[in-house]
Design a protein around this motif. Structure first.
Motif, PDB file in Angstrom:
ATOM      1  N   VAL A 132       0.820  -1.195   0.000  1.00  0.00           N
ATOM      2  CA  VAL A 132       0.000   0.000   0.000  1.00  0.00           C
ATOM      3  C   VAL A 132       0.862   1.257   0.000  1.00  0.00           C
ATOM      4  CG1 VAL A 132      -1.614   1.283   1.403  1.00  0.00           C
ATOM      5  CG2 VAL A 132      -1.964  -1.130   1.063  1.00  0.00           C
ATOM      6  N   LEU A 133       1.922   1.253   0.821  1.00  0.00           N
ATOM      7  CA  LEU A 133       2.795   2.424   0.861  1.00  0.00           C
ATOM      8  C   LEU A 133       3.460   2.627  -0.492  1.00  0.00           C
ATOM      9  CD1 LEU A 133       4.585   2.244   4.317  1.00  0.00           C
ATOM     10  CD2 LEU A 133       2.665   3.648   3.602  1.00  0.00           C
ATOM     11  N   THR A 166       0.981   3.950  -3.130  1.00  0.00           N
ATOM     12  CA  THR A 166       0.542   5.311  -2.857  1.00  0.00           C
ATOM     13  C   THR A 166       1.648   6.321  -3.123  1.00  0.00           C
ATOM     14  OG1 THR A 166      -0.775   4.382  -1.101  1.00  0.00           O
ATOM     15  CG2 THR A 166      -0.565   6.747  -1.141  1.00  0.00           C
ATOM     16  N   VAL A 199       4.850  12.266  -7.085  1.00  0.00           N
ATOM     17  CA  VAL A 199       3.975  12.394  -5.937  1.00  0.00           C
ATOM     18  C   VAL A 199       4.388  13.661  -5.229  1.00  0.00           C
ATOM     19  CG1 VAL A 199       3.372  11.411  -3.725  1.00  0.00           C
ATOM     20  CG2 VAL A 199       3.582   9.958  -5.714  1.00  0.00           C
ATOM     21  N   ASP A 200       3.441  14.570  -5.057  1.00  0.00           N
ATOM     22  CA  ASP A 200       3.795  15.845  -4.440  1.00  0.00           C
ATOM     23  C   ASP A 200       4.344  15.661  -3.041  1.00  0.00           C
ATOM     24  OD1 ASP A 200       2.759  17.043  -6.614  1.00  0.00           O
ATOM     25  OD2 ASP A 200       0.797  17.454  -5.701  1.00  0.00           O
ATOM     26  N   THR A 260       1.547  15.683  -0.497  1.00  0.00           N
ATOM     27  CA  THR A 260       0.891  14.394  -0.298  1.00  0.00           C
ATOM     28  C   THR A 260       1.752  13.485   0.560  1.00  0.00           C
ATOM     29  OG1 THR A 260       0.151  14.662  -2.566  1.00  0.00           O
ATOM     30  CG2 THR A 260      -0.295  12.566  -1.511  1.00  0.00           C
ATOM     31  N   ILE A 265       1.508  14.313   4.156  1.00  0.00           N
ATOM     32  CA  ILE A 265       0.252  13.822   4.750  1.00  0.00           C
ATOM     33  C   ILE A 265       0.372  12.333   5.053  1.00  0.00           C
ATOM     34  CG2 ILE A 265      -2.175  13.356   4.282  1.00  0.00           C
ATOM     35  CD1 ILE A 265      -2.264  15.930   2.713  1.00  0.00           C
ATOM     36  N   LEU A 266       0.910  11.604   4.066  1.00  0.00           N
ATOM     37  CA  LEU A 266       1.037  10.161   4.262  1.00  0.00           C
ATOM     38  C   LEU A 266       1.976   9.854   5.422  1.00  0.00           C
ATOM     39  CD1 LEU A 266       1.173   9.090   0.542  1.00  0.00           C
ATOM     40  CD2 LEU A 266      -0.525   8.384   2.213  1.00  0.00           C
ATOM     41  N   CYS A 275       0.179  10.408   8.616  1.00  0.00           N
ATOM     42  CA  CYS A 275      -0.797   9.371   8.928  1.00  0.00           C
ATOM     43  C   CYS A 275      -0.119   8.067   9.313  1.00  0.00           C
ATOM     44  CB  CYS A 275      -1.711   9.124   7.729  1.00  0.00           C
ATOM     45  SG  CYS A 275      -2.828  10.485   7.436  1.00  0.00           S
ATOM     46  N   VAL A 276       0.938   7.741   8.566  1.00  0.00           N
ATOM     47  CA  VAL A 276       1.619   6.481   8.858  1.00  0.00           C
ATOM     48  C   VAL A 276       2.257   6.539  10.241  1.00  0.00           C
ATOM     49  CG1 VAL A 276       3.524   4.995   8.165  1.00  0.00           C
ATOM     50  CG2 VAL A 276       1.969   5.882   6.451  1.00  0.00           C
ATOM     51  N   GLY A 285      -0.416   6.159  12.769  1.00  0.00           N
ATOM     52  CA  GLY A 285      -0.872   4.775  12.721  1.00  0.00           C
ATOM     53  C   GLY A 285       0.083   3.836  13.426  1.00  0.00           C
ATOM     54  N   GLU A 320      -1.910   7.947  -6.093  1.00  0.00           N
ATOM     55  CA  GLU A 320      -1.587   9.010  -5.153  1.00  0.00           C
ATOM     56  C   GLU A 320      -2.838   9.627  -4.529  1.00  0.00           C
ATOM     57  OE1 GLU A 320       0.480  12.073  -7.149  1.00  0.00           O
ATOM     58  OE2 GLU A 320       0.746  13.287  -5.350  1.00  0.00           O
ATOM     59  N   PHE A 377      -3.722  -0.051   8.493  1.00  0.00           N
ATOM     60  CA  PHE A 377      -3.654  -0.024   9.956  1.00  0.00           C
ATOM     61  C   PHE A 377      -4.838  -0.733  10.583  1.00  0.00           C
ATOM     62  CE2 PHE A 377      -0.743   3.485   9.093  1.00  0.00           C
ATOM     63  CZ  PHE A 377       0.333   3.007   9.812  1.00  0.00           C
TER      64      PHE A 377
END
Ligand code: HDD
Ligand code: HEM
Ligand code: HEM
Lengths: 349, 441
Positions: A69-70, A73, A311-312, A315, A318-319, A322-323, A326, B93, B104
């Motif tokens: 997923v990482l 993304t 990928v900006d 972004t 933000i990831l 969140c990670v 998490g 993205e 998670f």
């Protein structure tokens, strides 16, 4: 100093991959041993293997989901490209993952000595061996692309690159180095499992099994050590791009990995199961990290910034946020899980 | 037609639909079963051995289902890249965040499932019960996150298309909380409760009618019934909400759902019927004039957009969408009447188990709930065609360039067949173990 968010993000990816290699790898390795010792294993021996896996394998498996997923993304085009290129080994690894997990659950539902349970245990062993093998081959092919901007050019995915025209993913996934890395991955898993199971045997004070697993772990540490040295030659001959990376930046991590490997052999010999677990885990983790660092800059999306499809940074931040949150939430329960099922007082057998 | 059938796009779609459609059944139990388990264990905390036996036996079934859910879900996350690289490459993205957060949720779920399933003897009873709550919560959250990704495909948000082909100004939170998110996630999670509740109730209802009339069976059936019957009325409301959202955001899908070929005021609601796309008519339907206008926009005279407003290449396959929608709504109504009947029986302080007829009508409910749920997904996914991302990317642009997908599909089919047959065999094996209740009965 300005920290580029991609590096933090890549660190998350590779640390998660290392966690998967260690925890997931040990689980696969238990299956490799189940396959190997199928006809000779005593009841207690099998019980030890399956008991060690039960509560933790699903959580360990999630590390893989997390890496996927990482990856998609943060580096969507590289992910798409990798999936196209590695179609065959990934699909086969996936089949291994599916059957490993399912077979484990199904066998656990069955009573002992039922023929169905035996069938699923067989499937479990085969699938546990296949999964790391094909993941190893996938890494082998991927490593070939440490040579040009293959990963970073955005755009239509298939057939737009000279490489993918000449490389039919159906035929060319089995190269000498990819097969070598496949076997190497299986060896690493079996090594980790033997060390972890040695410790489990010490914790549950099963005298006979302690001897058996310690002997196996010692043997495996020698075998895997030999494999690793051979691996360096394989990389030098077949994967010049990766070799360059190792010479430039990766060597320190390679050296650390070798050091930890030697440390684990020593602790096994001196009968320190706890230390052996930590050093062997670190040896494997450093292999993954060394690989990740040495592949740079070819999966490094920095160069993409000048083109389209990056990928900006915003972004990514933000990831990363969140990670991080998490991981902070997940860590306490994960530690609790390990404490309930893996805690022990004994540091020496 | 033949060329289209043999194309790799069709293979990729078939595979995606098949694997998702299989995963979703298991996933529903991943969302709903922990709630049932948790309640059963809670009721056992005061020493009730029947509830305890129910909780332990369900937890063993959950272990099997959870493993199938985990591995079939892993297949999906690989597939998104393997089959739809164009989609993941361009939009990964934008919609990555919910998938990362879902990761998670899986983590929490897997950790506590490990503790719960293997911790019966290792933890004090109350603590053990408490560990079931994070499982239920994270099951809920993983469904919520993944459905936001799907809602985004219906109502793309959180990016801009400027000069190049690539999206810019990405705002992952705006993408996650898009216009379709709330209606769709609510509807899906309720669906998961309905599927779990009614499947459990149907199974035990069947056992009851077969003469297996124990306290164990009776309570297990009732617990399932309560979950299903509470969720169903809410589901009809949330379904209505979904329809309004679709009418707003995806008029072509809405027109296909209702088989509305021409834009019109006082648009009729077609109940049942088979649309004929080439002639633009619906045969064998019961039509109620004006009702559709009212349902979509709250006004009998409101104008409803018909398929004639869209170019032929922008229309979804009408017959499939319409029929699937009718199936979902029809089964939803059946489940609603069943729920009302259940409430009525309880209202009159009667025992459900005294009504042979009620239990007979309950038996198909589990399968009906699963079919309604699958039909709903067909509406969502097929109704969105030809778009994979509504208005922004066509499905044909997203597909992998790898050829020879059919063999892969058949191998996948075989793998899933083994998975599901093995799962059913294991569940039946567990069910055959005699119920052991401490202290007799
Ligand atoms: C137990 C299952 C179940 C039941 C009884 C119903 N649904 Fe449903 N429906 C679903 C299970 C479902 C689903 C499978 O969960 C879907 C697919 C996507 C989604 O979010 O929910 C869905 C989608 C879905 C959509 C499409 C949403 C979209 O494309 O964005 C609409 C308009 C409705 N439903 C409407 C209804 C109505 C009016 C119902 C009442 C009678 C109803 N549903 C009962
Ligand atoms: C988050 C959830 C989901 C995502 C991200 C998703 C994504 C996709 C994608 C990428 C495709 C292929 C492109 C296309 O044909 O549109 C697809 C097709 C499809 N999916 Fe989904 N899907 C989701 C949920 C589901 C579920 C749960 C089902 C269950 C039945 C489902 C049923 C289908 C069907 C039937 C198709 C084929 C549509 C066609 O080819 O006409 N989807 N979905
Ligand atoms: C594109 C679509 C999807 C992907 C990529 C996906 C991926 C996954 C993965 C990787 C897992 C395994 C996690 C683990 O190891 O525990 C999983 C399980 C799960 N998924 Fe999906 N999934 C998809 C669609 C859905 C949908 C539409 C739902 C909705 C309701 C859903 C709900 C769940 C749940 C509740 C679980 C937990 C497993 C269980 O309890 O059985 N998934 N999914």
């Amino acid at each position: 100093m300005v920290v580029e968010p991609v590096y933090i993000y890549l660190a998350f990816i590779f640390l998660s991959l290392a966690a998967y290699a260690v925890f997931g790898g040990a689980d696969f390795g238990a299956g490799v041993w189940e396959l190997n010792t199928r006809f000779r294993a005593s009841k207690e021996e099998k019980q030890l293997v399956y008991r060690a896996l039960g509560p933790v394998w699903e959580a360990n498996h999630v590390w893989l989901i997390f890496v996927m997923v990482l990856f998609w993304t943060g580096f969507p085009w590289a992910f798409a490209r990798a999936c196209n290129l590695l179609f065959v080994p990934l699909f086969l690894a996936l089949a291994g993952i599916v059957f490993r997990g399912a077979a484990y659950a199904f066998r656990s539902a069955m009573k002992e000595d039922d023929w169905q349970r035996n069938v699923w245990e067989r499937v479990f062993g085969i699938a546990s061996t296949a999964a790391p093998f094909f993941m190893g081959t996938a890494i082998g092919i991927w490593s070939e692309f440490a040579k040009e901007d293959y990963w970073t050019v955005p755009g239509p995915v298939f057939g737009d690159q000279p490489d993918s025209v000449t490389r039919n993913p159906w035929l060319t996934w089995a190269t000498p180095h990819s097969l070598f890395l496949g076997f190497f991955a299986v060896g690493l898993c079996a090594f980790l499992a033997s060390v972890f199971l040695y410790r489990e045997a010490v914790v549950s004070k099963e005298i006979k099994l302690i001897t058996v697993w310690r002997r196996r772990a010692l043997t495996m540490s020698i075998v895997v050590g030999g494999f690793s040295l051979a691996g360096l030659f394989v990389v030098q001959v077949f994967l010049p791009g990766l070799w360059l990376g190792i010479c430039n930046v990766g060597w320190l991590l390679v050296a650390l990995s070798i050091g930890c490997g030697i440390g684990s052999t020593f602790s096994l010999w001196q009968k320190y199961p706890g230390t052996a677990v930590i050093t062997s885990a670190m040896a494997v983790a450093f292999v993954i990290l060394a690989w990740g660092v040495s592949m740079r800059p070819y999966m490094n999306p920095l160069s993409v910034k000048f083109g389209v499809g990056a990928v900006d940074d915003s972004t990514l931040w933000i990831l990363i946020g969140c990670v991080s949150v998490g991981l902070i939430i997940v860590a306490p329960p994960l530690i609790w899980l390990m404490r309930i099922f893996k805690a022990s007082e004994s540091t020496k057998d | 037609m033949l060329a289209e059938l043999s194309s790799d796009l069709f293979a990729a779609r078939t595979q995606m639909a098949f694997t998702l459609g299989s995963h979703i059944i298991i996933a529903c139990f991943g969302v709903g079963l922990p709630i049932l388990m948790s309640i059963a264990e809670y009721l056992s905390l005061r020493g009730d051995e029947v509830w305890r036996s129910i909780a332990t036996r369900w937890s063993r079934a959950f272990a099997v289902l959870f493993a199938i859910g985990a591995v079939s879900g892993t297949v999906l996350s690989f597939e998104l890249g393997l089959l739809w690289p164009g989609f993941m490459g361009k939009w990964g993205e934008v919609i990555g965040l919910p998938f990362a957060l879902e990761g998670f949720a899986f983590f929490i779920e897997a950790i506590f499932a490990g503790i719960y399933l293997y911790g019966w003897d290792k933890l004090p009873p109350r603590v053990h019960w408490l560990t079931s709550i994070p499982i239920a919560v994270s099951g809920f959250l993983s469904a919520w996150f993944v459905v936001t990704a799907n809602a985004w495909m219906n109502a793309p948000a959180g990016f801009m298309i400027a000069k190049g082909p690539e999206p810019v100004n990405i705002d992952p939170f705006a993408a996650m909380f898009n216009a379709a998110t709330w209606a769709q996630t609510t509807h899906m999670i309720l669906a998961a409760y309905i599927v779990s509740g009614f499947s459990v109730a149907s199974y035990y209802g069947f056992q009851w009618l077969r003469g297996n009339r124990t306290e164990y069976i009776r309570r297990a059936m009732l617990l399932g019934l309560w979950l299903g019957c509470l969720a169903t009325p809410l589901q009809l409301l949330s379904g209505d909400w979904c329809s309004k959202v679709v009418a707003d955001l995806q008029p072509a899908k809405f027109a296909a759902m209702e088989a509305t070929f021409e834009t019109q005021k006082y648009a009729p609601l077609h109940i049942g019927g088979i649309p004929d796309e080439s002639r633009g008519t619906v045969s064998y339907a019961i039509s109620i004039p004006g009702l559709l206008s009212f349902m979509a926009h709250g006004d009998f005279s409101a104008e409803v957009t018909g398929l004639n407003e869209f170019k032929p290449e922008d229309r979804p396959p009408v017959a499939i969408v319409h029929v699937a929608f009718q199936i979902m709504v029809g089964l939803g109504v059946y489940l609603f009447f069943l729920s009302a009947w259940f409430v009525l029986i309880r209202w009159r302080k009667r025992a459900v188990t005294d009504s042979q007829r009620f239990i007979l009508c309950l038996i198909p409910a589990g399968v009906a709930a699963v079919i309604a749920m699958e039909a709903g997904w067909v509406v969502t996914e097929v109704g969105r065609q030809p778009w994979i991302v509504q208005g922004h990317m066509r499905t044909s642009e997203a597909v992998t360039g790898a050829t020879g997908l059919w063999p892969i599909f058949f191998v996948t089919l075989a793998i899933y067949a083994v998975l599901f047959v093995g799962g059913i065999v294991s569940l039946r094996y567990l069910a055959r173990q005699p119920v052991e209740i401490k202290g007799g009965r």
